[in-house]
Design a protein around this motif. Structure first.
Motif, PDB file in Angstrom:
ATOM      1  N   TYR A 282       0.743  -1.269  -0.290  1.00  4.72           N
ATOM      2  CA  TYR A 282      -0.143   0.045   0.042  1.00  4.72           C
ATOM      3  C   TYR A 282       0.846   1.227  -0.166  1.00  4.72           C
ATOM      4  N   MET A 283       0.925   2.042  -1.080  1.00  5.58           N
ATOM      5  CA  MET A 283       1.763   3.091  -1.016  1.00  5.58           C
ATOM      6  C   MET A 283       0.576   4.164  -0.822  1.00  5.58           C
ATOM      7  N   SER A 284       0.605   4.610   0.444  1.00  2.90           N
ATOM      8  CA  SER A 284      -0.367   5.079   1.091  1.00  2.90           C
ATOM      9  C   SER A 284      -0.430   6.532   1.190  1.00  2.90           C
ATOM     10  N   GLU A 285       0.771   7.266   0.664  1.00  2.00           N
ATOM     11  CA  GLU A 285       1.024   8.579   0.486  1.00  2.00           C
ATOM     12  C   GLU A 285      -0.217   9.481   0.121  1.00  2.00           C
ATOM     13  N   LEU A 286      -0.764   9.248  -0.866  1.00  2.00           N
ATOM     14  CA  LEU A 286      -1.810   9.840  -1.499  1.00  2.00           C
ATOM     15  C   LEU A 286      -2.989   9.905  -0.425  1.00  2.00           C
ATOM     16  N   ASP A 287      -3.485   9.011   0.368  1.00  2.00           N
ATOM     17  CA  ASP A 287      -4.380   8.894   1.028  1.00  2.00           C
ATOM     18  C   ASP A 287      -4.033   9.809   2.485  1.00  2.00           C
ATOM     19  N   ILE A 288      -2.644   9.922   3.035  1.00  2.00           N
ATOM     20  CA  ILE A 288      -2.447  10.646   4.029  1.00  2.00           C
ATOM     21  C   ILE A 288      -1.595  12.053   3.707  1.00  2.00           C
ATOM     22  N   GLU A 289      -2.017  12.456   2.431  1.00  2.00           N
ATOM     23  CA  GLU A 289      -1.318  13.840   2.080  1.00  2.00           C
ATOM     24  C   GLU A 289       0.066  14.043   2.284  1.00  2.00           C
ATOM     25  N   LEU A 290       1.088  12.807   1.887  1.00  2.00           N
ATOM     26  CA  LEU A 290       2.245  12.990   1.911  1.00  2.00           C
ATOM     27  C   LEU A 290       2.703  13.085   0.328  1.00  2.00           C
ATOM     28  N   ILE A 291       3.893  13.921   0.297  1.00  2.00           N
ATOM     29  CA  ILE A 291       4.319  13.802  -1.224  1.00  2.00           C
ATOM     30  C   ILE A 291       5.369  12.712  -1.141  1.00  2.00           C
ATOM     31  N   VAL A 292       5.436  12.084  -2.264  1.00  2.00           N
ATOM     32  CA  VAL A 292       6.345  10.935  -2.618  1.00  2.00           C
ATOM     33  C   VAL A 292       7.548  11.371  -2.817  1.00  2.00           C
TER      34      VAL A 292
END
Lengths: 240, 238
Positions: free
Chosen positions: A127-137
């Motif tokens: 799960y590349m969760s970044e988008l869901d937790i508002e983090l930039i990759v």
């Protein structure tokens, strides 16, 4: 934290305990020093590394709660993980991730930084969760994604929909090598694969160098573009 | 020419009229302005769906307009190629998921316009993808190839798209991994399917700035080509 077991020529590195194995500075240091230990073992160039974990999680990513208390720690964790991944990429032996639990964000990157990724199909997801937790990759995460996931649509699904990728879907996407019915079977399969690889023989040092060349794009981000002689930098046990 | 409507979370950009929706400096400016508008009105959960009326999604640049300048034709072509780049850049930069609902044929820059969206749905019953340049004897701008390379993974698919001059129908385009879906008959069917996808993406209530940043970092080479800086910070913005 993490444990190291040697089974014949197999090094089995385990993220221990029932927690989320969040990649905080302590765990990252522990992992790096264990990898260094493995690297300097006499039999290392004829061995295989298997990385696995206890419990429900492979790793749930960076310790974000910690970073909230002190923002400079997020830079530190990122830097330590980058160094760990660079160490894995230069390691003079094939590497297998036996993913027996959820692997999110940085945890997912850690899993994907192995040459082979085996995963249980009954539970857990990548799960590349970044988008869901508002983090930039970070750019270097994207480099790992680009190098390890070939299809543009699959990359988009993973990173731009924050897809929860179960093992069978992962196999179809070309991210996971094989899916297994339970945690125990996943580890068993990893051990079997490791033994097959060892049987084939070959020089781990050469293997490591070839991998570095293949994953150059990731190393450029993890070490930096100015550095030449990448494996020389790695083998000096640089204190990055 | 083109219109922008809002339907709940969804922005609907429509290339209107029964003509070929060719890209001409005026249409390009129009599309750019509507994309600007969508960007300025975007909120968490916004989604863009782009579609067209009639037989064509878009048939590419307005070659007739270029040719009508006689000796100035090449200059006009260059102008259109140059001014189209910001359209691609605007789509790559848009702080919301983007979906192209192809009502009909998409050729050359019209196809590039489609591929610049995050998701591309085609009709099953009608419409082809066609890089016409090879048949007209026109070279392909470098940022077109960069877009194809970024969005289409297989060497075979890239060849079929860029070099073969083939008119690719929906099912073949899906099989080649060029579009996401060609399951629906009729323009209405495709739009309905994209609205459905759009609504499920909107429900995630993603932060548009983060979305755009992640999207750009997926295509660093392409961003470079269209003069967009990918927001690749070394650290998380925790």
């Amino acid at each position: 934290m993490c444990s190291l077991e040697k089974r014949g020529r197999l090094f089995i590195l385990k993220l221990t305990g029932d927690g989320e194995h969040r990649l905080n500075p302590t765990l990252l240091d522990s992992l790096r020093s264990t990898i260094n230990q493995i690297r300097s073992d006499q039999s290392s160039s004829q061995s295989v590394l298997i990385t696995t974990s206890d419990g429900k999680f492979f790793s749930n990513g960076y310790d974000l709660a910690l970073a909230e208390t002190n923002p400079s720690l997020s830079v530190l964790m990122d830097s330590k993980l980058r160094s760990l991944v660079a160490d894995l990429i230069s390691l003079p032996m094939p590497t297998i991730a036996a993913v027996t639990g959820h692997a999110s964000a940085a945890g997912c990157i850690l899993a994907m930084s192995h040459d082979y990724v085996l995963m249980r199909r009954d539970r857990g997801f990548l799960y590349m969760s970044e988008l869901d937790i508002e983090l930039i990759v970070p750019a270097w995460f994207m480099a790992v994604i680009r190098m390890k996931i070939g299809s543009p649509a699959a990359r988009r699904d993973v990173i731009l929909t924050a897809a929860k990728v179960t093992a069978d879907v992962g196999v179809k996407m070309g991210i996971i090598d094989s899916a297994h019915d339970s945690a125990a079977e996943t580890v068993e399969a990893a051990v079997k694969l490791g033994e097959e690889i060892i049987q084939r023989g070959g020089d781990g040092h050469v293997y490591g160098k070839r991998r570095e060349t293949l994953l150059r794009e990731v190393l450029v981000h993890t070490i930096g573009e100015d550095e030449s002689g990448l494996s020389v930098v790695r083998n000096t046990g640089s204190k990055l | 020419m083109c219109t922008l409507e809002k339907r709940g979370d969804l922005f609907l950009l429509t290339l209107t009229g029964e003509d070929e929706h060719r890209f001409h400096p005026d249409t390009i400016a129009s599309v750019l302005s509507l994309l600007e508008q969508a960007k300025s009105q975007s909120t968490k959960g916004s989604v863009l769906i782009t579609t067209g009326h009639g037989k064509f999604f878009s048939n590419g640049f307005d070659l007739a307009w270029a040719q009508s300048a006689g000796h100035g034709a090449i200059e006009r072509m260059h102008q259109m190629v140059k001014s189209f780049k910001p359209v691609l850049a605007a789509l790559l930069d848009l702080p919301m998921p983007t979906i192209a609902a192809l009502n009909g044929h998409a050729a050359a820059s019209g196809l590039m316009f489609a591929l610049s969206h995050d998701y591309v749905f085609m009709r099953k019953d009608r419409g082809v993808l066609y890089m016409s340049e090879v048949d007209i004897g026109l070279p392909v701008p470098d940022y077109f190839s960069a877009l194809v390379v970024a969005k289409v993974g297989s060497g075979i698919a890239r060849r079929e798209l860029l070099l073969s001059g083939k008119k690719l129908k929906g099912e073949e385009a899906v099989a080649l991994g060029i579009v996401d879906s060609a399951a629906h008959d009729s323009a209405e069917g495709v739009v309905e399917a994209t609205v459905s996808l759009g609504e499920s993406l909107a429900a995630k209530k993603w932060n548009g700035e983060v979305y755009a940043s992640i999207r750009k970092s997926l295509y660093p080479e392409l961003c470079r080509m269209v003069n967009l800086t990918a927001n690749n910070l070394a650290t998380h913005n925790l």
